[in-house]
Enzyme design. Structure first.
Site, PDB file in Angstrom:
ATOM      1  CB  SER A  48     -66.356  -7.873  29.386  1.00 16.81           C
ATOM      2  OG  SER A  48     -65.431  -8.752  29.996  1.00 16.81           O
TER       3      SER A  48
ATOM      4  CE1 TYR B  62     -62.126  -5.255  26.799  1.00 21.12           C
ATOM      5  CE2 TYR B  62     -62.496  -6.525  28.791  1.00 21.12           C
ATOM      6  CZ  TYR B  62     -62.716  -6.321  27.451  1.00 21.12           C
ATOM      7  OH  TYR B  62     -63.543  -7.163  26.763  1.00 21.12           O
TER       8      TYR B  62
END
Ligand SMILES: *[C@@H]1O[C@H](CO)[C@@H](O)[C@H](O)[C@H]1NC(C)=O
Length: 347
Positions: free
Chosen positions: A183, A195
């Site tokens: 990401s 995350y």
């Protein structure tokens, strides 16, 4: 006619006056053209090859499975839930196989490997797309406990590593390809929680894997999507979890942030999910397809305009610039250093 002649004369003059500049520019254009041509060369005889994709219940994985299936790949789509698996089956033909896979459960991974080994026979596995992931719990770091970090890291990083290790023998057999979904948040960390950590881990795991596997003809590509509308960015899930975190805070911490902070934080989430997230998730699956089909897959794919022109360039900027940009996006707690100083002056 005259204008064309003028341009020619102008270019000729430039060559005479600035040969070094023109030479450099021409080289850049030629190199770019060569790269574009190399990038567009496709592998021969792609169909009839097995690809295993994780996280096919929804989002990128779901779309990728359907598109590879239509292209003639033999897709084995791993879903977390029976419901996701049934839904995918109803919109595809029986040549697309599904398995139930929970990447945090070693036994579940073992039985997926067993299934794929039986399906692929002695051909081995051509593609592994590590797409399964989750975003929540996400929030300011002092709102979180270890359990919150584990919940994300166990899926996005540890699960991905275990799946990769267990499928490697099958991938080496067919000199296959591994595509790992990271990401932009793995390049620029913000929004506390597991995350960014997990995606940063996926980046470095993939880098060392690529360097180790090059000797065996196994290619590794990293996908770095910007913000897209998928289950991971579902506002409902993120807000529900933020409410859980907020309600759990000790009065001290909650007071230091202030109710208004929480309301603004939710507002920023809503606004950014609505305006930042692109609905065109095929931008991401196109990158995954390229990594499987191209003769020379790229090492990294930035997917989406926001990734290419904002997040990835920002990740190369000095930290203080990134800090300022991110500070502008997020609200400030009431008891922050600056607001305390301001209150003291007011008194
Ligand atoms: C996945 O496996 C873990 C560990 O076995 C378990 O705690 C979790 O509930 C499972 N998740 C789902 C959705 O089945």
């Amino acid at each position: 006619m005259n204008k064309v002649a003028d341009v020619h004369i102008f270019l000729l003059q430039l060559w005479i006056v600035h040969p070094a500049l023109m030479g450099t520019m021409t080289s850049i254009i030629v190199l770019f053209l060569c790269w574009t041509i190399r990038d567009s060369v496709k592998m021969k005889g792609i169909p009839e090859k097995h690809v295993f994709v994780t996280g096919c219940d929804s989002g990128f994985g779901n779309l990728l499975a359907q598109r590879l299936h239509r292209k003639g790949f033999i897709v084995i789509a791993a879903c977390l839930t029976e419901k996701g698996s049934q839904e995918l089956k109803t919109c595809t033909s029986p040549t697309l196989k599904t398995v139930i896979l929970n990447v945090t459960n070693p036994k579940s991974i073992d039985s997926a490997v067993e299934y794929v080994t039986a399906e692929t026979g002695n051909k081995g596995l051509y593609g592994l797309v590590n797409n399964a992931g989750r975003a929540t719990p996400i929030g300011p770091t002092d709102w979180l406990d270890m359990e919150d970090f584990h919940r994300v890291l166990d899926v996005n990083l540890i699960g991905l590593i275990e799946v990769t290790l267990k499928f490697l023998p099958l991938l080496k057999k067919s000199r296959g390809r591994i595509i790992n979904v990271a990401s932009v948040m793995g390049r620029l960390a913000f929004g506390g929680g597991g995350y960014s950590l997990s995606k940063c881990g996926v980046e470095s795991f993939s880098d060392s894997l690529r360097r180790d596997m090059q000797h065996f003809g196994v290619k590794v590509s990293i996908i770095e999507p910007g913000f897209f509308k998928t289950g991971v960015t579902s506002l409902e899930i993120i807000e529900k979890d933020l409410n859980r975190l907020w309600d759990r805070l000790t009065p001290d911490v909650r007071c230091a942030y202030g109710d208004k902070y929480f309301q603004n934080y939710l507002k920023v989430q809503r606004l950014s999910m609505k305006t930042l997230c692109s609905a065109d998730i095929s931008k991401v699956t196109n990158c995954m397809e390229h990594a499987l089909i191209a003769r020379y897959p790229r090492t990294r794919y930035g997917a989406g305009w926001d990734a290419k022109f904002f997040w990835l360039p920002l990740s190369y900027a000095p930290a203080f610039i990134a800090d300022i940009m991110l500070q502008l996006l997020l609200p400030r707690p009431i008891c922050s250093k600056r607001s305390l100083a301001k209150n003291q002056i007011d008194v």
